[in-house]
Every structure is written in C-alpha cells, then in structure tokens.
Design a protein around this motif. Structure first.
Motif, mmCIF file in Angstrom:
data_model
loop_
_atom_site.group_PDB
_atom_site.id
_atom_site.type_symbol
_atom_site.label_atom_id
_atom_site.label_comp_id
_atom_site.label_asym_id
_atom_site.label_seq_id
_atom_site.Cartn_x
_atom_site.Cartn_y
_atom_site.Cartn_z
ATOM 1 N N ILE A 386 -3.140 -8.679 -21.443
ATOM 2 C CA ILE A 386 -2.309 -8.769 -22.645
ATOM 3 C C ILE A 386 -0.855 -8.930 -22.251
ATOM 4 C CG2 ILE A 386 -1.546 -7.583 -24.727
ATOM 5 C CD1 ILE A 386 -4.226 -6.055 -24.656
ATOM 6 N N ASN A 387 -0.278 -10.044 -22.633
ATOM 7 C CA ASN A 387 1.150 -10.288 -22.418
ATOM 8 C C ASN A 387 1.718 -10.882 -23.699
ATOM 9 O OD1 ASN A 387 3.445 -10.451 -20.324
ATOM 10 N ND2 ASN A 387 3.457 -12.479 -21.247
ATOM 11 N N LEU A 388 2.632 -10.168 -24.326
ATOM 12 C CA LEU A 388 3.169 -10.565 -25.624
ATOM 13 C C LEU A 388 4.524 -11.247 -25.473
ATOM 14 C CD1 LEU A 388 2.337 -7.311 -27.642
ATOM 15 C CD2 LEU A 388 0.947 -9.384 -27.408
ATOM 16 N N ARG A 389 4.714 -12.300 -26.245
ATOM 17 C CA ARG A 389 6.005 -12.999 -26.266
ATOM 18 C C ARG A 389 6.935 -12.308 -27.266
ATOM 19 N NH1 ARG A 389 3.621 -18.265 -28.557
ATOM 20 N NH2 ARG A 389 2.388 -16.621 -29.550
ATOM 21 N N LEU A 390 8.089 -11.882 -26.806
ATOM 22 C CA LEU A 390 9.076 -11.238 -27.672
ATOM 23 C C LEU A 390 10.260 -12.175 -27.859
ATOM 24 C CD1 LEU A 390 10.337 -8.836 -29.205
ATOM 25 C CD2 LEU A 390 11.119 -7.942 -26.989
ATOM 26 N N LEU A 391 10.428 -12.671 -29.080
ATOM 27 C CA LEU A 391 11.545 -13.563 -29.386
ATOM 28 C C LEU A 391 12.819 -12.764 -29.628
ATOM 29 C CD1 LEU A 391 10.326 -16.344 -31.860
ATOM 30 C CD2 LEU A 391 11.218 -16.648 -29.554
ATOM 31 N N VAL A 392 13.897 -13.160 -28.973
ATOM 32 C CA VAL A 392 15.192 -12.508 -29.133
ATOM 33 C C VAL A 392 16.254 -13.594 -29.223
ATOM 34 C CG1 VAL A 392 16.729 -10.709 -28.250
ATOM 35 C CG2 VAL A 392 14.325 -10.726 -27.552
ATOM 36 N N THR A 393 17.103 -13.554 -30.237
ATOM 37 C CA THR A 393 18.147 -14.575 -30.347
ATOM 38 C C THR A 393 19.287 -14.271 -29.390
ATOM 39 O OG1 THR A 393 19.062 -13.403 -32.227
ATOM 40 C CG2 THR A 393 17.628 -15.255 -32.694
ATOM 41 N N SER A 394 20.027 -15.312 -29.091
ATOM 42 C CA SER A 394 20.972 -15.236 -27.977
ATOM 43 C C SER A 394 22.393 -14.880 -28.398
ATOM 44 C CB SER A 394 20.985 -16.579 -27.234
ATOM 45 O OG SER A 394 21.244 -17.643 -28.121
ATOM 46 N N ASP A 395 22.591 -14.302 -29.572
ATOM 47 C CA ASP A 395 23.950 -13.996 -30.000
ATOM 48 C C ASP A 395 24.101 -12.553 -30.480
ATOM 49 O OD1 ASP A 395 22.518 -14.148 -32.346
ATOM 50 O OD2 ASP A 395 23.445 -16.003 -33.036
ATOM 51 N N ASP A 396 23.213 -11.669 -30.062
ATOM 52 C CA ASP A 396 23.277 -10.274 -30.501
ATOM 53 C C ASP A 396 23.094 -9.364 -29.292
ATOM 54 O OD1 ASP A 396 22.516 -7.650 -31.477
ATOM 55 O OD2 ASP A 396 22.325 -8.564 -33.453
ATOM 56 N N ALA A 397 24.201 -8.808 -28.808
ATOM 57 C CA ALA A 397 24.152 -7.993 -27.598
ATOM 58 C C ALA A 397 23.288 -6.757 -27.769
ATOM 59 C CB ALA A 397 25.574 -7.588 -27.188
ATOM 60 N N GLU A 398 23.292 -6.160 -28.966
ATOM 61 C CA GLU A 398 22.504 -4.957 -29.167
ATOM 62 C C GLU A 398 21.014 -5.255 -29.109
ATOM 63 O OE1 GLU A 398 23.861 -3.030 -32.724
ATOM 64 O OE2 GLU A 398 25.526 -2.064 -31.677
ATOM 65 N N ARG A 399 20.606 -6.372 -29.648
ATOM 66 C CA ARG A 399 19.191 -6.718 -29.571
ATOM 67 C C ARG A 399 18.794 -7.085 -28.140
ATOM 68 N NH1 ARG A 399 17.519 -9.551 -35.333
ATOM 69 N NH2 ARG A 399 18.461 -7.934 -36.622
ATOM 70 N N GLN A 400 19.726 -7.584 -27.391
ATOM 71 C CA GLN A 400 19.474 -7.827 -25.973
ATOM 72 C C GLN A 400 19.150 -6.504 -25.270
ATOM 73 O OE1 GLN A 400 23.127 -9.612 -24.735
ATOM 74 N NE2 GLN A 400 22.977 -11.281 -26.225
ATOM 75 N N GLN A 401 19.935 -5.495 -25.563
ATOM 76 C CA GLN A 401 19.694 -4.182 -24.965
ATOM 77 C C GLN A 401 18.368 -3.598 -25.433
ATOM 78 O OE1 GLN A 401 23.155 -2.032 -26.215
ATOM 79 N NE2 GLN A 401 24.422 -2.759 -24.523
ATOM 80 N N MET A 402 18.096 -3.712 -26.723
ATOM 81 C CA MET A 402 16.851 -3.174 -27.255
ATOM 82 C C MET A 402 15.642 -3.858 -26.629
ATOM 83 S SD MET A 402 17.524 -2.314 -31.296
ATOM 84 C CE MET A 402 18.096 -3.935 -31.791
ATOM 85 N N ALA A 403 15.746 -5.162 -26.371
ATOM 86 C CA ALA A 403 14.640 -5.894 -25.755
ATOM 87 C C ALA A 403 14.306 -5.318 -24.384
ATOM 88 C CB ALA A 403 14.986 -7.371 -25.638
ATOM 89 N N GLU A 404 15.320 -4.941 -23.628
ATOM 90 C CA GLU A 404 15.074 -4.354 -22.308
ATOM 91 C C GLU A 404 14.359 -3.017 -22.435
ATOM 92 O OE1 GLU A 404 15.657 -5.760 -19.284
ATOM 93 O OE2 GLU A 404 16.055 -7.536 -20.511
ATOM 94 N N TYR A 405 14.788 -2.204 -23.369
ATOM 95 C CA TYR A 405 14.115 -0.921 -23.589
ATOM 96 C C TYR A 405 12.652 -1.140 -24.005
ATOM 97 C CZ TYR A 405 18.293 2.060 -23.324
ATOM 98 O OH TYR A 405 19.391 2.762 -22.899
ATOM 99 N N VAL A 406 12.430 -2.024 -24.961
ATOM 100 C CA VAL A 406 11.084 -2.252 -25.479
ATOM 101 C C VAL A 406 10.164 -2.749 -24.371
ATOM 102 C CG1 VAL A 406 9.719 -3.736 -26.999
ATOM 103 C CG2 VAL A 406 11.773 -2.614 -27.869
ATOM 104 N N ARG A 407 10.640 -3.651 -23.570
ATOM 105 C CA ARG A 407 9.808 -4.155 -22.477
ATOM 106 C C ARG A 407 9.407 -3.035 -21.528
ATOM 107 N NH1 ARG A 407 11.901 -9.174 -18.932
ATOM 108 N NH2 ARG A 407 13.470 -7.634 -18.328
ATOM 109 N N GLY A 408 10.343 -2.121 -21.247
ATOM 110 C CA GLY A 408 10.040 -0.991 -20.374
ATOM 111 C C GLY A 408 9.044 -0.024 -20.990
#
Length: 603
Positions: A386-408
């Motif tokens: 199971i490998n899920l694709r997580l879409l994140v837009t490239s203009d929101d620094a906070e969502r960038q940070q959240m994506a790293e947490y979620v992946r971990g």
C-alpha cells in the motif's frame, strides 16, 4: 467559496525560501497607490476563472463577490441575511414560493437598468445548462421555477420548503451581456471593463500576476471610498510578507503563524487573527461512483474500507499540527461547520471521539486484514504494498510541513505515502478528475450549513463541488430533511445527525479550524471592517465589507454596511412544515445559509 488544496514538502519547522512575486509591485509606486487611494492585496493561490458560473476557487469567487451583487447579502455584524438587490421579500403560506422585490433605479456598471429579468435569466441558466451550474448548481436543485412577474418582482418556487433561501448567494449577472454566450464553460468573462453590479468593476487581469478593479460609481449603496483595488500575485507568503514590509502591497493574508508573530512587532503594520469560517482536512478518493453510475477516478481501493480510513484518522496527531505548525493559532476540527457558526458546529460524543493513537491504528489495520510485509509496509487484500499518493499544492508552507508529519505517522503504521507537489490549479484539476488518493483540502464555509452539507451528498460525487467524494444514503436522507426543516431547533438536530454520519464513516480526516492570520499597512489604512464585526476577518469575507468600507486613516466613513430594512415585509412569516411554530417579523435567525456564493469556497 473555494480554493482547493496546497503544499510543497518542507521539513517541519524550516521556513520557505523567499521567491520574487510574479507581478512587480514597483510598477505602481507606493506613493501613487496611496495618493489615488489604491488598495493592493497580496494573494498566493491561483485564480481559476473570472466566470462566476465556473469559479470555485477562493480568490476567483472573492472577485465575484466584488463584481456582482446577490439578492441578499451576509451582514458585516454577524453574517445574518440582509437586503441586496432585493429590498424585501415574503413567502407563501405553504413555504413553497418566495417573492423577492427588486429595488428600483439600480444600474449595471454600463448604465443599463438592473431588473428582475436579470435574476430570472441567471437562475434559469444555472438550472438548465450544466456548464453554467458548475459553481452554484447545488444551490438550485430544489428549485421548481424562477419567474420575473415584472421588472421589480421575481418569484422562486421550490419543490419542498428551503430553509437556506435567504442565503443562496448566487451572483446575478446582466442578461444583456450573457444572453449571447453559447459556451458557459469556455467563456472567460474578460472583456474589460466587465459589466457588473457590485462595489467594484473588473478592469484588468494578467493571468498569474494581477487582477485590477475600480470603484463602481453606480453601485446601489454608493461608491466605495477607494478608487482602485488590485490583487497582486506572489509565489509564497514569505514573498508577500516582504512586499508588505516594503510597502509594495497593503494587505497580506494566509500568513503562517511564524510570519504573523514576527509582524506583530513591526512598525506601521497591524495584524489581525480573525475568527475564520474555514476548516482544513485531508480528503480521500474512496472510489464511489458518479450520479449516473459510472466509475470515478483512480483512487487506491483500500480507501473504500471505512476501517482503513478510520485507522488513518487515528494516525494523525492534530495536537502536534496545532502546536508545531500552527503555533497555537488554531483549534482541532470536529466536522465541516466551523465554530464561527456555533449553532451548527458538531461535537462528537465521548464514545465517538478519535484521538492520536498509533497502537489503535495498527490494531485496526491488523484486524481488517492489512498485513505488514517483510519491509514493514502493509499490503492490500491482493498482496500489493500500500502506497498512497498525497497531493500537496506548492504555495502553502504550512501544508508542506503537515505533509512531512503525515508521511512519518503513516509510516509508523505501515502505510506508504508519496507526496506530489503541484500548482494549486493542477491540484484542483487532479482532484476534480479523481487522480489522487489523499489531498490536503479545506473550505471557507458560509453562514448557513446547507451548501457545505450538500457537498457531501452522493449526487455531487465526481464533480468539482464534492468535498471528498463521500456517498451515504443515510446521510443524503438527513441532508434532505434539514434542507426542508424551517424550525431552527429541529433543523439543528438534523444538521448534527448528518455530521455525525460523516464523522462515523470518516468522510475525511478533519484537522484544524484556523484563525485567519493577516496583516496590513496601518500607516496607509484605517482599521478595516471585519466579518463578523468585531473579531472577524478582513480578507475572504462572505461579503464585501472590508474593501467597500476601506479608507485611509482619519477619513470619514461612508454609508453604514447595513442595507437598511430587515428585508422581511410586514406580511412575511415563515411557517413550519406540519403546523409547528412560525417565524415572526424580525426573527431573522436567518433561514440562514451558506456559501461561497453558493458553493462554499474551496481551499
């Protein structure tokens, strides 16, 4: 009322690089902007289209609010409905017909008269043309007919009573401009100046750079105090903050918590942490079919399993997101209606609550049959990792940070995640097409819950108006009941039950209700009218009050935001289905409703 979703992967706590704005603010010197009373607003997300029938992203719909008036508008004070193009209205005894009286003497910005025929044209176009219904079609699904009986009267008949009628925020367009449009999907609405009825007229647009509006001398409330309003595109909020410091722009919003706290101590800048109408979430692509039964998208099949989705929700630590990413300037989200609308906000019971619990998440996945392979990654029922694709837009620094947490966190429970960083318009296209598994999302919700709730129904799966392509017949039945319930107490119970179904079925992973963090040049501008007033937001209102009332320090304020009368005529009572109590004149709890204007703005 939407902007969809964003991101770019950054290690938690590391700020984004400053990127130069696409539009060069120096092209309009600060002194000139101040002298001509030009308000310059920094934005960082895409404008999807200038066509109000098609626009569903937040900045585009905000432009629509400024360009076109609605039948009724949301008040600055508390977002209750007040007169707009309609100066008063009444309902029939069976609550199936609403008669709106259009104020006389109003003009479109080109001098043509605004009449009830424009209202009839707009609503009927949405009801009969699927492309014209892209943004606001959900708002009229219960309409049976819309007819102008004369130039100042329009009658809307519904199939069942509709509690949200007074806040069905559909932008009314000029029939004499739009009647010759043959393709409502392709029409750009970019012949400047764009004919409108709102406080501002759109006079210029450079895609990916700026949008320029000028004061409408013919606006029925009176001309705005400022001469010009210009939206200026920046590639990041870091760049927008630098523009604010230098005086290239006057207002910046969607700031990160770190940026906001830094600006609190700077001269000539005032900050505002407004009570917001927005929530943030991670949406799924669970593979539900479209209304016509056809398949939608290519989401990972494991997301169809509610136990799998529930495990993912246990694996997200919202407290860490609030503490580390939001720096305390947010609160945990419980469902799709934010606490700025307390009558409708859902709070799960003690037995329903789900907190951060990796052990629980692992246990659920074990019990559901998703075994871990040799490398620690779980496999689906066919033995595929199971490998899920997580879409994140490239203009929101906070969502960038959240994506790293979620992946971990997901790695801790054996679920692989691949983050895909894309421009917001591309993310919007991918989610509309169903080309994703997970995506950060969010909506700016308007006062009445109806439209936001409509975005969870089976009928909108696979459309741009679906929140997370959720489908439940139990939920749909509750949605239909609340739409027709005119007793507020009874309707509140139905709204809560509907959100309870969303919660128990894990329609999405709700993350936070954020404060809207914004800052402006206090040396150039007097305090803005917020919505709600006081304590609300400046940018992204469910109205136009902040920009319409904007003025330099010490300027005399123009006309009060209120439209005057309550809008309920002396004969206007709202009967309750089945003979229960009626709403008397003045009891405008507001058959309140929602949106972006009809669809809430996606973020």
């Amino acid at each position: 009322m939407r902007i969809r979703r964003w991101g770019v992967g950054i290690v938690a706590g590391v700020s984004a690089l400053v990127v130069a704005p696409l539009a060069t603010p120096a092209s309009v010197p600060a002194a000139q902007a101040q002298g001509s009373k030009t308000l310059r607003v920094a934005y960082t997300t895409d404008i999807d289209t200038l066509n109000p029938f098609q626009s569903t992203l937040l900045v585009g719909t905000q432009l629509g609010r400024l360009m076109y008036e609605f039948l009724t508008v949301n008040s600055a004070k508390d977002s209750s409905p007040e007169p707009g193009l309609a100066e008063k209205w009444e309902t029939s005894s069976d609550n199936l017909a609403w008669t709106f009286h259009i104020r006389k003497g109003m003009q479109w910005s080109d001098g043509q008269p605004i009449t009830a025929k424009d209202v009839e044209f707009t609503y009927n176009k949405i009801m009969t043309d699927k492309d014209a219904a892209e943004a606001n079609g959900v708002a009229v699904t219960n309409y049976e007919s819309v007819k102008a009986t004369d130039d100042s009267t329009v009658v809307i008949k519904t199939k069942q009573p509709q509690a949200s009628m007074l806040q069905s925020e559909i932008p009314i367009v000029p029939e004499h401009v739009w009647k010759d449009v043959t393709d409502y999907k392709a029409f750009g609405n970019d012949k400047f100046p764009v004919v409108g009825s709102g406080p501002f007229v759109l006079t210029g647009y450079q895609e990916g750079q700026s949008a320029t509006l000028e004061a409408n001398d013919k606006f029925w409330r009176g001309r705005p105090q400022i001469d010009k309003l210009q939206y200026v595109k920046y590639e990041s909020t870091d760049a927008a903050v630098q523009g604010l410091r230098k005086g290239d722009v006057d207002l910046a919003y969607r700031l990160t918590a770190a940026q906001f706290k830094t600006l609190q101590n700077e001269p000539n800048i005032k900050t505002n942490a407004g009570n917001n109408r927005r929530f943030v979430e991670i949406i799924f692509n669970p593979g539900n079919p479209k209304k016509d039964g056809s398949a939608f998208g290519n989401g990972n099949p494991v997301l169809k399993d509610v136990e799998f989705r529930k495990a993912l929700s246990y694996a997200v630590d919202v407290k860490t997101i609030i503490d580390k990413v939001k720096q305390g300037l947010a609160e945990p989200a419980t469902q799709v209606i934010p606490p700025t609308f307390p009558d409708w906000t859902f709070k799960p019971s003690d037995t329903q609550k789900r907190g951060f619990d990796l052990a629980k998440a692992n246990s659920l996945l074990d019990s559901a049959g998703y075994a871990k392979g040799a490398g620690g990654t779980r496999t689906d029922k066919q033995g595929k990792e199971i490998n899920l694709r997580l879409l994140v837009t490239s203009d929101d620094a906070e969502r960038q940070q959240m994506a790293e947490y979620v992946r971990g966190w997901f790695k801790e429970i054996g679920v692989g995640v691949t983050t895909e960083f894309k421009a917001s318009n591309q993310v919007n296209d991918d989610t509309d097409a169903g080309s994703f598994d997970l995506a950060f999302s969010g909506w700016s919700v308007s006062p009445d819950p109806d439209f936001m709730l409509a975005q969870e129904t089976c009928d909108v799966v696979g459309t741009g108006l679906s929140d997370s392509n959720f489908c439940s017949r139990e939920y749909d039945a509750l949605y239909n009941q609340q739409q027709a319930e005119l007793d507020k107490g009874k309707r509140r119970e139905l709204v809560q039950k509907a959100q309870s179904v969303l919660h128990d079925n894990v329609s999405a992973i709700l993350l936070t209700y954020d404060k809207q963090l914004e800052a402006y040049r206090s040396d150039r501008w007097a305090p803005f009218v917020t919505q709600p007033d006081p304590g609300g937001v400046i940018a992204n209102q469910s109205g136009y009050w902040s920009y319409y009332k904007a003025a330099p320090p010490g300027a005399e304020p123009n006309a009060a935001p209120s439209g005057g009368s309550s809008g309920l005529s002396t004969g206007a009572v709202v009967g309750i289905v089945g003979g229960a109590a009626v709403l008397l004149v003045g009891a405008v709890w507001g058959l309140s409703r929602r949106r972006r204007t009809s669809a809430d703005e996606r973020e």
